[in-house]
Write an enzyme that holds these catalytic residues in place. Structure first.
Site, short mmCIF file in Angstrom:
data_model
loop_
_atom_site.label_atom_id
_atom_site.label_comp_id
_atom_site.label_asym_id
_atom_site.label_seq_id
_atom_site.Cartn_x
_atom_site.Cartn_y
_atom_site.Cartn_z
CG ASN A 26 -3.44 9.02 -6.69
OD1 ASN A 26 -3.66 8.51 -7.77
ND2 ASN A 26 -2.85 8.33 -5.70
CG ASP A 38 2.08 0.94 -7.76
OD1 ASP A 38 2.43 2.13 -7.64
OD2 ASP A 38 2.01 0.15 -6.80
#
Ligand code: V07
Length: 267
Positions: free
Chosen positions: A83, A35
């Protein structure tokens, strides 16, 4: 550390000095939520995709180091089923990364005997991405070293739904009796089921960039994992960061009844 090497007749910087305890075990299966690529780019006034590009270079660096340290499975969360909600341009860029990764990294994977696997809903990926992924798995299929396992278009709850449907079909078809369904049957039907039993569940889960959430990643498999959260953005994560994460794992694992390598050898 400076060491004298008699064969070279000189004192040089020793190549191997680790941040973790080499007498304790290194986790056999490490999973990482990579991340912070977008924030890394923003801080540099770069487009988000520049963060993803740099992030891919870090994947290469960490793959090499994990393999060097004797890790057996490295599972990386590359793209979640969520996503797709990102801007089209960004999704298109991300879908090109597996292609670039293999164009530039397959020789290195071969040299290091690393085997690639991809888990997730691959049929929903663009054709060029699917092709790159299949190619990489095929080219490295006979490698016997570390498994580099990408979670690509993966989500843990969907994975469980798929597993439950598959198990139900076997019960309906009388190949399986519902009485014998146990944790192992479920574990076999999850996307990590291709791994040997003792390697299916990560011992260590790392998430970079300061967020302390699981975000639908490997929910069944992390039942007993040590969770390590680090502040660094993924593009800033490096070999030393990995060693520090392993050191945290070792400190905790030891406290919860883990044996040292030496103790295990004498058990
Ligand atoms: C992606 C780079 C790492 C940071 C996180 C997001 C961006 C490697 C791959 C990959 C995936 C499958 C595969 C080979 C390589 C990848 C995506 C994004 C979608 F078989 N990095 N990386 N895939 N990023």
């Amino acid at each position: 550390m400076l060491r004298f090497f008699p064969e070279k007749n000189k004192t040089v910087l020793a190549e191997t000095e680790y941040k973790f305890n080499p007498d304790l075990t290194v986790p056999q299966h490490i999973a990482i939520i990579m991340d912070g690529n977008g924030r890394w780019a923003k801080n540099r006034r770069l487009p988000r995709v520049a963060g993803h590009k740099e992030g891919m270079e870090v994947v290469k660096k960490i793959t090499k180091h994990a393999s060097h340290l004797g890790v057996k499975v490295l599972t990386l969360y590359a793209f979640s089923t969520e996503n797709w909600k990102r801007p089209n341009e960004e999704v298109d860029y991300l879908m090109q990364l597996p292609v670039d990764f293999f164009d530039t990294f397959v020789p290195e994977l071969m040299a290091r005997n690393v085997k690639v696997n991809v888990m997730g809903y691959q049929d929903l990926l663009p054709a060029h991405t699917q092709k790159a992924v299949l190619n990489a798995m095929d080219m490295t299929k006979n490698n016997t070293g570390m498994v580099l396992n990408f979670a690509l278009n993966y989500g843990s709850r969907s994975e469980m739904v798929t597993a439950i449907k598959a198990i139900s079909k076997e019960v309906e078809g009388h190949q399986l009796s519902s009485d014998v369904i146990d944790e192992e049957v479920i574990s076999e039907h999850l996307m990590t089921g291709f791994l040997p039993k003792e390697l299916r569940d990560p011992e260590l889960l790392i998430r970079t960039s300061g967020e302390e959430r699981l975000s639908n990643f490997l929910l069944w498999q992390i039942a007993y994992s040590e969770l390590v959260f680090t502040k660094e953005y993924w593009p800033d994560y490096n070999e030393t960061s990995l060693e520090n994460s392993i050191a945290s794992f070792q400190q905790r694992n030891r406290r919860f009844g883990g044996l040292t390598k030496k103790e295990e050898e004498t058990q």
